[in-house]
Design a protein around this motif. Structure first.
Motif, short mmCIF file in Angstrom:
data_model
loop_
_atom_site.label_atom_id
_atom_site.label_comp_id
_atom_site.label_asym_id
_atom_site.label_seq_id
_atom_site.Cartn_x
_atom_site.Cartn_y
_atom_site.Cartn_z
N LEU A 35 0.67 -1.32 0.13
CA LEU A 35 -0.50 -0.27 0.07
C LEU A 35 1.10 0.83 -0.08
O LEU A 35 0.53 2.51 -0.94
N LYS A 36 2.28 0.73 0.07
CA LYS A 36 2.99 2.32 0.15
C LYS A 36 3.75 2.84 -0.43
O LYS A 36 3.70 4.21 -1.16
N LYS A 37 3.09 2.00 -2.09
CA LYS A 37 3.57 1.62 -3.23
C LYS A 37 2.59 3.71 -3.57
O LYS A 37 2.50 3.94 -4.56
N LEU A 38 1.06 3.77 -2.85
CA LEU A 38 0.07 4.64 -3.10
C LEU A 38 0.97 5.48 -2.69
O LEU A 38 0.22 6.90 -2.82
N ASN A 39 1.95 6.42 -1.95
CA ASN A 39 2.20 7.26 -1.21
C ASN A 39 1.18 7.97 -0.54
O ASN A 39 1.14 9.56 -0.78
N MET A 40 0.62 6.77 0.20
CA MET A 40 -0.82 8.07 0.73
C MET A 40 -0.29 7.61 2.40
O MET A 40 -1.67 8.13 3.04
N GLU A 41 0.95 7.03 2.77
CA GLU A 41 0.51 7.22 4.09
C GLU A 41 0.83 7.53 4.86
O GLU A 41 0.55 7.53 5.87
N ARG A 91 -11.90 13.41 -3.97
CA ARG A 91 -11.37 12.90 -4.63
C ARG A 91 -11.90 12.55 -6.06
O ARG A 91 -13.03 12.42 -5.60
N SER A 92 -11.19 12.94 -6.95
CA SER A 92 -11.79 12.54 -8.23
C SER A 92 -11.72 11.49 -8.74
O SER A 92 -11.24 11.22 -8.60
N TYR A 93 -13.38 10.41 -8.83
CA TYR A 93 -12.64 8.75 -9.97
C TYR A 93 -11.73 9.32 -10.78
O TYR A 93 -10.71 8.00 -10.16
N GLN A 94 -11.20 9.77 -11.75
CA GLN A 94 -9.45 10.53 -12.54
C GLN A 94 -9.01 10.32 -11.21
O GLN A 94 -7.51 9.58 -12.07
N GLU A 95 -9.02 10.99 -10.63
CA GLU A 95 -7.73 11.50 -9.72
C GLU A 95 -7.40 9.83 -8.75
O GLU A 95 -5.90 9.13 -8.73
N ILE A 96 -8.20 9.30 -8.28
CA ILE A 96 -8.03 7.99 -7.93
C ILE A 96 -7.47 6.97 -8.61
O ILE A 96 -6.48 5.86 -8.32
N VAL A 97 -7.98 6.84 -10.30
CA VAL A 97 -7.00 6.00 -11.14
C VAL A 97 -5.76 6.41 -11.06
O VAL A 97 -5.18 5.00 -11.70
N LYS A 98 -6.00 7.54 -11.81
CA LYS A 98 -4.39 8.26 -11.73
C LYS A 98 -3.49 7.51 -10.64
O LYS A 98 -1.89 7.14 -11.16
N LEU A 99 -3.70 7.62 -9.38
CA LEU A 99 -3.40 7.02 -8.41
C LEU A 99 -2.41 6.05 -8.41
O LEU A 99 -1.51 5.37 -8.08
N ILE A 100 -3.87 5.02 -8.61
CA ILE A 100 -3.71 3.50 -8.28
C ILE A 100 -2.94 3.28 -9.49
O ILE A 100 -1.10 2.39 -10.01
N LYS A 101 -3.16 3.64 -10.94
CA LYS A 101 -2.01 3.50 -11.86
C LYS A 101 -0.82 3.74 -11.69
O LYS A 101 0.11 3.30 -12.26
N SER A 102 -0.36 4.64 -10.83
CA SER A 102 1.39 5.20 -11.13
C SER A 102 1.92 4.29 -10.38
O SER A 102 3.20 5.13 -9.62
N ALA A 103 1.05 3.40 -9.45
CA ALA A 103 1.55 2.76 -8.36
C ALA A 103 2.47 1.74 -8.44
O ALA A 103 3.39 0.86 -7.68
N ASN A 104 2.97 1.91 -9.09
CA ASN A 104 3.49 0.10 -9.63
C ASN A 104 3.33 -0.69 -9.44
O ASN A 104 3.79 -1.89 -8.81
N PHE A 105 1.88 -1.10 -9.27
CA PHE A 105 1.67 -2.51 -8.85
C PHE A 105 1.51 -3.75 -9.66
O PHE A 105 1.55 -3.01 -10.91
N SER A 106 1.00 -4.59 -9.61
CA SER A 106 1.55 -5.93 -10.17
C SER A 106 -0.28 -5.19 -11.55
O SER A 106 -0.60 -4.95 -10.74
N ARG A 108 -2.34 -7.76 -12.26
CA ARG A 108 -3.69 -8.11 -11.73
C ARG A 108 -4.02 -7.50 -10.90
O ARG A 108 -5.01 -7.07 -10.64
N VAL A 109 -3.38 -6.03 -10.29
CA VAL A 109 -4.20 -5.74 -8.60
C VAL A 109 -4.04 -5.05 -9.41
O VAL A 109 -5.34 -4.28 -8.85
N GLU A 110 -3.37 -3.61 -10.07
CA GLU A 110 -3.40 -2.48 -10.88
C GLU A 110 -5.39 -2.99 -11.32
O GLU A 110 -6.29 -2.27 -11.49
N SER A 111 -5.81 -3.71 -12.56
CA SER A 111 -6.75 -3.69 -13.43
C SER A 111 -8.25 -5.07 -12.17
O SER A 111 -9.05 -3.72 -12.43
N ASN A 112 -7.64 -5.31 -10.65
CA ASN A 112 -8.60 -5.38 -10.10
C ASN A 112 -9.54 -3.91 -9.61
O ASN A 112 -10.50 -3.71 -9.48
N ALA A 113 -8.07 -3.17 -8.82
CA ALA A 113 -8.54 -1.86 -8.43
C ALA A 113 -9.21 -1.15 -9.42
O ALA A 113 -10.19 -0.75 -8.65
N VAL A 114 -8.84 -0.78 -10.26
CA VAL A 114 -9.57 0.00 -11.47
C VAL A 114 -10.48 -0.50 -11.89
O VAL A 114 -11.88 0.30 -11.91
#
Length: 257
Positions: A35-41, A91-106, A108-114
């Motif tokens: 979760l630290k990859k989100l830079n929200m800790e 937080r807008s939907y777009q911001e959240i998607v951007k946040l998830i996509k820029s986090a370098n998850f695998s 599978r994790v990225e596509s499930n979350a998005v």
């Protein structure tokens, strides 16, 4: 083939899913690290406790917002005032998607979350009559939902789940108070998310399925059935926030081959 079965006899919410997955052998340290990859800790702390819900020992998962007071102080003023849609309270939907996509998850994790966020965004958009791009999440709800949704994706990957099935979803009954006023249960967004999904009857008054919980199941479950044939390997109980007089408010996950 590792199957995970959501036994939603008391509904489902994001925190119940995380609690249940941790209870069934998910690794909280791995979860926190990923979760630290989100830079929200700076915005939250995670808490895991064992609690007993009507006789069932279960794991309660909480997201504590570090600047809670600050956020609550602000959102009260804006509750009935939608001119502040773009203030820092949302937080807008777009911001959240951007946040998830820029986090370098695998992948599978990225596509499930998005996909799960998109499911919620589309439902909220449809109910409130706005385009997906213009959907905003209240800050408090947003941090919780981001952690819950991304967290679920992380744990499912770590637990190496190949296939997910679920029981029908009880949604509860009665009324709930939300920012927009007094709404029926299930809330319109929750019901929209559960379109095409079997809903179960429930005597319980109160909201059993939250939009986040409903979206997790709606996106991830391949089928809705009674407990499928499997050799059970692990079982987890995730506690909800509410307590009911005659009814353990927990989500059970059953993992097996």
């Amino acid at each position: 083939m590792r199957i995970l079965y959501f036994d939603c006899f008391s509904g489902i919410s994001g925190d119940m899913v995380i609690g249940a997955l941790i209870d069934a052998g998910g690794d909280p340290v791995h979860l926190e690290t990923e979760l630290k990859k989100l830079n929200m800790e700076k915005e939250y702390e995670l808490k895991f406790n064992k609690v007993v819900k009507n006789g069932i020992t279960s794991t309660k998962f909480d997201v504590l917002l570090t600047n809670d007071v600050h956020i609550h102080g602000h959102s009260q003023n804006h509750e009935h005032d939608h001119h502040h849609e773009h203030s820092h309270d949302h937080r807008s939907y777009q911001e959240i998607v951007k946040l998830i996509k820029s986090a370098n998850f695998s992948e599978r994790v990225e596509s499930n979350a998005v996909d799960i966020f998109k499911k919620i965004g589309q439902a909220e958009g449809k109910i409130h009559g706005v385009a997906l791009e213009d959907v905003h999440f209240h800050e408090v709800g947003a941090v919780d939902s981001i952690i819950d949704i991304v967290g679920v994706a992380i744990l499912l990957e770590q637990l190496q789940i190949d296939s997910i099935k679920s029981s029908a979803i009880p949604v509860g009954s009665g009324r709930i108070h939300i920012d927009h006023g007094v709404y029926p249960v299930p809330a319109p967004a929750t019901l929209e998310i559960l379109l095409g999904i079997p809903i179960a009857e429930s005597e319980v008054r109160g909201e059993l399925a939250t939009p986040t919980g409903a979206a997790i199941v709606a996106v991830l479950a391949e089928s809705y059935c009674t407990l499928p044939a499997m050799r059970v390997q692990s079982i987890g109980y995730g506690a909800g926030t509410k307590t009911f007089p005659k009814h353990p408010n927990v989500l059970r996950v059953i993992i097996g081959e």
